[in-house]
Design a protein around this motif. Structure first.
Motif, short mmCIF file in Angstrom:
data_model
loop_
_atom_site.label_atom_id
_atom_site.label_comp_id
_atom_site.label_asym_id
_atom_site.label_seq_id
_atom_site.Cartn_x
_atom_site.Cartn_y
_atom_site.Cartn_z
N ALA A 29 0.84 -1.20 0.00
CA ALA A 29 0.00 0.00 0.00
C ALA A 29 0.87 1.25 0.00
CB ALA A 29 -0.93 0.00 1.22
N VAL A 30 2.04 1.15 0.64
CA VAL A 30 3.04 2.21 0.66
C VAL A 30 4.39 1.54 0.41
CG1 VAL A 30 4.25 3.87 2.13
CG2 VAL A 30 1.76 3.73 2.22
N HIS A 31 5.21 2.13 -0.44
CA HIS A 31 6.47 1.49 -0.81
C HIS A 31 7.63 2.47 -0.77
CE1 HIS A 31 9.11 -1.46 -2.60
NE2 HIS A 31 9.45 -0.60 -3.55
N SER A 32 8.59 2.20 0.12
CA SER A 32 9.86 2.92 0.18
C SER A 32 9.68 4.44 0.25
CB SER A 32 10.74 2.57 -1.03
OG SER A 32 11.04 1.19 -1.03
N VAL A 33 8.82 4.88 1.17
CA VAL A 33 8.54 6.31 1.31
C VAL A 33 9.49 6.93 2.33
CG1 VAL A 33 6.86 8.00 2.17
CG2 VAL A 33 6.14 6.20 0.59
N THR A 34 10.17 7.99 1.92
CA THR A 34 11.02 8.79 2.81
C THR A 34 10.52 10.23 2.76
OG1 THR A 34 12.94 7.35 2.54
CG2 THR A 34 13.35 9.63 3.24
N LEU A 35 10.27 10.82 3.94
CA LEU A 35 9.61 12.12 3.98
C LEU A 35 9.80 12.76 5.34
CD1 LEU A 35 7.44 14.03 2.53
CD2 LEU A 35 5.74 12.71 3.80
N GLU A 36 9.92 14.10 5.36
CA GLU A 36 9.92 14.86 6.61
C GLU A 36 8.83 15.91 6.54
OE1 GLU A 36 13.63 16.67 7.52
OE2 GLU A 36 14.69 14.76 7.81
N VAL A 37 8.17 16.15 7.69
CA VAL A 37 7.17 17.22 7.80
C VAL A 37 7.49 18.01 9.06
CG1 VAL A 37 4.73 17.79 7.91
CG2 VAL A 37 5.45 15.74 6.68
N ARG A 38 7.48 19.35 8.93
CA ARG A 38 7.90 20.21 10.03
C ARG A 38 6.79 21.14 10.49
NH1 ARG A 38 13.40 20.37 10.96
NH2 ARG A 38 14.61 19.07 9.54
N LEU A 39 7.00 21.73 11.65
CA LEU A 39 6.04 22.69 12.19
C LEU A 39 5.85 23.85 11.22
CD1 LEU A 39 7.21 22.86 15.92
CD2 LEU A 39 5.11 21.81 15.07
#
Length: 241
Positions: A29-39
């Protein structure tokens, strides 16, 4: 676990894959996801149904665990949180807007929003004032004593957004928050969520297939078949409001 409010990185995904078994086959359903989320960001996960948007939201909240990879929430590895720690983080630092709303039919609108604040330690008078202010902000004060089964889909969505904002969450996860609203109402909800992120230095992640949301996003993450196909930094480009 470190829950410091000053941590600018709210979410960090490192090579995350989530497999589900169907008909004897493993499907990603999700594959090799790299991610950052900030304030301070409103990030939109954009993609068609089945692209992995809702699965990503669920992984971020800790309601699902990744098959492989790491999910960090407020600096802590979600897989290392105890159930009690996760419950505390969700109660105090997360807000949710679900596609199916999850309002409690036996409670009034006011009580549905107030319920979230029972777990924050906020004084009763302050909690009730906050709920009243939120209902006015979302233009639904007249619904305070109504029950969910008396509401339209759009009204239920507004109540769900009020509930997500009630605990002044550091992170709001919204799954298709405009799907039940007319265009003007949908824009208003997204503007409110965007202002919430920017003015209060919070973080909002919206999963949607609605292309109208693009202009309100600080960042757009386009998903297809569980894979990030493209990321656009709109705030840096000066496109977002």
């Amino acid at each position: 676990m470190n829950e410091s409010l000053s941590h600018p990185r709210v979410v960090q995904l490192e090579n995350v894959t989530k497999l589900f078994k169907a008909d004897g086959q493993n499907t990603a359903a999700v594959h090799s996801v790299t991610l950052e989320v900030r304030l301070g960001e409103l990030v939109v996960f954009l993609g068609p149904s089945g692209s992995g948007k809702t699965t990503l939201l669920t992984l971020i909240s800790g309601l699902l665990q990744p098959t492989t990879g790491k999910v960090f929430l407020f600096g802590g590895d979600v897989c290392q949180y105890s159930n009690e720690e996760l419950q505390r983080v969700r109660a105090r630092r997360l807000g949710f807007v679900f596609q199916t709303f999850h309002l409690i039919d036996a409670l009034t609108v006011f009580e549905n929003v107030l319920l979230v604040l029972r777990f924050t330690g906020l004084a009763k008078v302050t909690a009730r004032r906050r709920v009243k202010d939120l209902l006015y902000q979302l233009d639904i004060p007249e619904l305070a004593e109504k029950f969910p089964y008396h509401l339209s889909q759009g009204q239920k969505q507004r109540v769900a957004v009020a509930r997500a904002m009630a605990n002044e969450a550091d992170l709001i996860l919204a799954d298709e928050p405009t799907s039940s609203l007319e265009s003007s109402q949908g824009f208003e909800i997204i503007r409110l969520l965007h202002s919430y992120a920017r003015e209060k230095n919070k973080c909002v992640i919206v999963a949607s297939h609605d292309l109208r949301l693009v202009e309100f996003a600080d960042r757009i993450v386009r998903l297809q078949d569980g894979v990030i196909r493209e990321t656009t930094e709109q705030r840096l480009l000066g496109i977002g409001p």
